[in-house]
Structure formats: C-alpha cells, structure tokens
Motif scaffolding. Sequence first.
Motif, mmCIF file in Angstrom:
data_model
loop_
_atom_site.group_PDB
_atom_site.id
_atom_site.type_symbol
_atom_site.label_atom_id
_atom_site.label_comp_id
_atom_site.label_asym_id
_atom_site.label_seq_id
_atom_site.Cartn_x
_atom_site.Cartn_y
_atom_site.Cartn_z
ATOM 1 N N ILE A 305 0.849 -1.193 0.000
ATOM 2 C CA ILE A 305 0.000 0.000 0.000
ATOM 3 C C ILE A 305 0.887 1.245 0.000
ATOM 4 N N ARG A 307 0.940 4.557 0.794
ATOM 5 C CA ARG A 307 0.193 5.585 1.526
ATOM 6 C C ARG A 307 0.447 6.987 0.962
ATOM 7 N N SER A 321 0.447 9.966 7.339
ATOM 8 C CA SER A 321 0.726 8.531 7.385
ATOM 9 C C SER A 321 1.062 8.089 8.801
ATOM 10 N N ILE A 393 -5.770 1.036 -3.696
ATOM 11 C CA ILE A 393 -5.259 -0.154 -3.009
ATOM 12 C C ILE A 393 -5.513 -1.395 -3.853
ATOM 13 N N LEU A 512 -3.572 3.166 8.130
ATOM 14 C CA LEU A 512 -3.081 3.844 6.933
ATOM 15 C C LEU A 512 -2.629 5.273 7.228
#
Length: 545
Positions: A305, A307, A321, A393, A512
């Motif tokens: 992922i 971010r 983040s 994602i 996240l």
Amino acid sequence: MRNTKNSIRNLIISIFLLAAVVITGCGGSVTPEPTEAPATSEPTQAPDGSPVGRIRLPMPENMADAEDCDPIGVRTEEMYQLFSLVFDTLIGVNGSNMLVPSLAMSWRSGGERIWLISLRQGVTWHDGSSFTADDVVSTYDRIRRQTDGYYSDAAENIVSLMKLDESTIRVEMRSAGLTALYCLNFPITKANSDEVLMGTGAYRLESMTDEEIKLTVNPDWWGGTPQIETVEFLARGSNDLAIASYEAGMLDFVPTNSLTAKQYSSAGETVVASCMTQQMETLLINHNNAHLCKKEFRSAIAHLIDRSSIIANVYMNNARSCDMPVPPDSWLYDSSQVVYGYDRELALSLLTERGYTLDEDGSIGYFGEKVSLRILVGSTPENSVRAEAAQLIADSLTSFGIGVELITANHDTASASPDPESEAPYSGDTEFVRLLREGNWDLALVGFSLSESNSLSKYLTPSGSNNFGHYSSETMTSLIEIMDSAVDEASLREAAYAVQSEFAEELPFIVLYFRLNSVIYSADIQGIGQLREPRLLENMKDWRY
C-alpha cells in the motif's frame, strides 16, 4: 481587508450576498444580514491593555434554538467549539491528548477504581454566583439520565459520583486506570438553572438571535482575561457559504474538511492551517481468511500500500501517514514503531518465504490456486474519497498479482435500514455497516473516530465492539488490560508503548493514516499556534490582533 481575486470569486460572493438576506434560524423572525464593509484593520492593543477586537465564526446549525444551547446535548464538533468558550470541563484534555486541570485542580487515587477530585476554588458563574461541588454532581446526574450523546461514555464508565465536601468529589469507575478519567472531560452546568449559555468559561453570552450569537470576554474567568473582546457566531447555511462569507470579509475563522482548502491561502492575508483529527483510516483484516490469518501475508499486504500516493492523489495531502492506532501527535504515540513502508520486493519476499509463488502469468499462487481478496468499502453520493482510496489499493494488489473483488456499499446514513425495535429516527445500519458485520469480506477500508481516552480495547480484544475482523490474542488482551489499569502517566505510557510494539509485530489490522482538516483564518489574528480537533478554540485566550 481581503480583496476578491478574480471574476469567478466576485460572482460567488455576489450570489452569497443575495442568499444571505434570506437565511433564517430554526425559529423567530427573519432579520436581513447587513452587508457592511469589512474592517481594514484592528487595534493591536487598547491603551489600558484591555481586550480588543472581535472574531467572527460560522454559527453551528440550530444553535439559535434555546433547546440546542445545552452543552450536554452537543451533537457536532461545531457546537462543541462554541460551548468550549462558555463552559469549562471538569478535567481538560490538551493538544497532545493529555489530561490537564480545569475545574478540577488535581486528582488522586482513593483505592481500586476510586478517584478523589479536588475542585478549583473561587470560580464564579457568569451571573456572579459561586461554582460548587453540587454543580458537578448535578451535571453528572443529567448525563446519567441521557442514554446517548457526546458524553455517554461518562454514564457508561462511572459507577457513582458524589460530593465529599465543598472542594472534593469522589468518583468510582468501572475500570481502575487513568484512561477512565478521560470520561470526566464533560462541561459543567449550573445546578437548578434554566439560563441559556450560563457557564464559568472565558466568554459569556451577550445576545442571541436566529442570525447571531454574540459572546463577550468574561473578566472574572479563573484562567485569566482573554485578549479578544468579542466572539460572534454568524448563521451560514453550509460550510461552502461560510467559506464564501470569509472571502467576502464577513467571517474571520472558518473550520472546514474541504480537501481543496489550501487554495484560499494568501500571504499576508489568509492562513490555511492543517489540524490533526482523531479520524483513523484503517484497512481491517478478516482473520478468518486462510491467507490473512498468516502474519507474513498481512505484512505483505501492508507493504503493498503506497500511503504517500493515496494521501497526495486522493486526500490532496490532508492526511498523515501512520502505522499505529494512536494519533501521531499524541503523548502516547511511539514513533519508533514505523515499519510498514511501501516495498513491493519485501512483500514478495515475505510471501515466498511462506510458500507463495509468483506464477508465469504474473499472478500470486498458493499450492496451485490463485490468490484473490474481497475488499469492502463504503461510499456516499456526497463523499467518495474512501472509495477512491480503496480503488488505488485494489490497483496496487492487482498489479502485484493478487486478484481483487472491490465491493462498494452505500454508507449514507439517511438511507439506513431502521431498527423496528427502536423509536429513534436512525438506529439501523447502512448497507456498508450491515456487510461489515456479516463478515463476507477479506479486507475492509474503514474510518474510526478514536476516543481521547486512548483505550484500544474495543479494537483489539475479542469482545471489542469494533473488532470486526475477529482478531484474538491472549498476549494483546493482557497488554490492553495492563494499559487500561495503569494509574499514572509513566506506567500508562510504558503500557501504551508495549501495546504498539505488539501491534507492529502482530498487525491485527493495517493503519493507513489520520485525517487532517483545515482552518481558514485572517492573517491579522496572532497567537493561534498549533490547531487540533476537536479543541480548535481551546487557546483563544492567547489570540490577539
């Protein structure tokens, strides 16, 4: 003071000025909004050093109705902001989420689950009468009779609250730790009083109409005399109208969750400040899934992922983040636990060590079967931001070789299925919440508004109300219990760090980022400093022109 910068903005302001004259409150007669010219400057100091100037903010919806001027019935953060100027809490919470004195000067343990609260002396209500321990007891009794609302955690967590003497309150909690004291962060109202907006706070009510609530400085406030003389809350029909009103010079300070707020920044004229929130965005993990029950697989997903890309392209940098379920500006946040950066090579290494393969067609396989996941996300007609993040994602997992089925469900509370057993206007689940509870998903993108109490039991224990992924760990449950029973700041921080260390190791779900909101305000206002929700106006006593 502020000039419009282009013809489009002039048009918006003209439309606003036309609309402003027909704005009404929830009751009473219509009063046209005067189109006065904005002031060009404010005095920096009165000759005698007394407070000067005014600050104008948008009025919370329905605040002109007396029934909605009760701080115990607060329903929105906008209402909370206004009430915070008029009413003092029993115990305060500062910008780092740490307990601080307010009407309670200090607190100490009086035995298991017992706290003795020492009250501040010499405090007066806005009508000049004295604040007493009876006011605290009366306020708690009101909260206890209210089954839901902003301060319902006080009713849930307090067993009893009683006066020992005029300066001491005895509180018995359901749990023993310091985190329980966060539920005492409720505003104190005067016993046996029907006066509207009667508090002990820094500002007191001067006047109230459907279009305006005007507060003036309380010179007798125990916290000192604020430097801004007047605070006005002016009726506006929406946040967009409030921003347009700011641009027209009619407001000075406008909170907003608009992702495009930074466009209003102008050197020397307008400041657009980001403020941290309690809103944690997570990717929940269904631990019943045959792949996701493996820690290495969960870690691989976390490393897939990006971010930074989501924050930049979806949230326009209005997020921060974070790997831990603790706000990154909290005094309990362990910054050393940052371990799940974007790293596709590491993700592949973690999977191959666990027996997964990268097949010739580019897909991830496990003993001859292709790996695929179902991702659940909620969306509304007005807000598809989270759904856009889920798509990024899904794209990242797909490009890596993991099959993805993206399930987008309606999360509009106005369309929620009603609960036939309840008389409440909304007590049912949205389509998204219903699917979340049913558990027919592997990953779910969900936002949570974290409690300021710092307790994580509802997310990380088997019986936790927000443990939708069925995570269970005896070690984690034990650490949570230690954290919730810590009776001083040092032991609480040590326990919180231990929980975060275990979280980083186990990865019960993937944190996240935390959302950032914005405040648009005049550059003429000085001393604002760092802003943080939900206490945006907490330090207004230090603001000045």
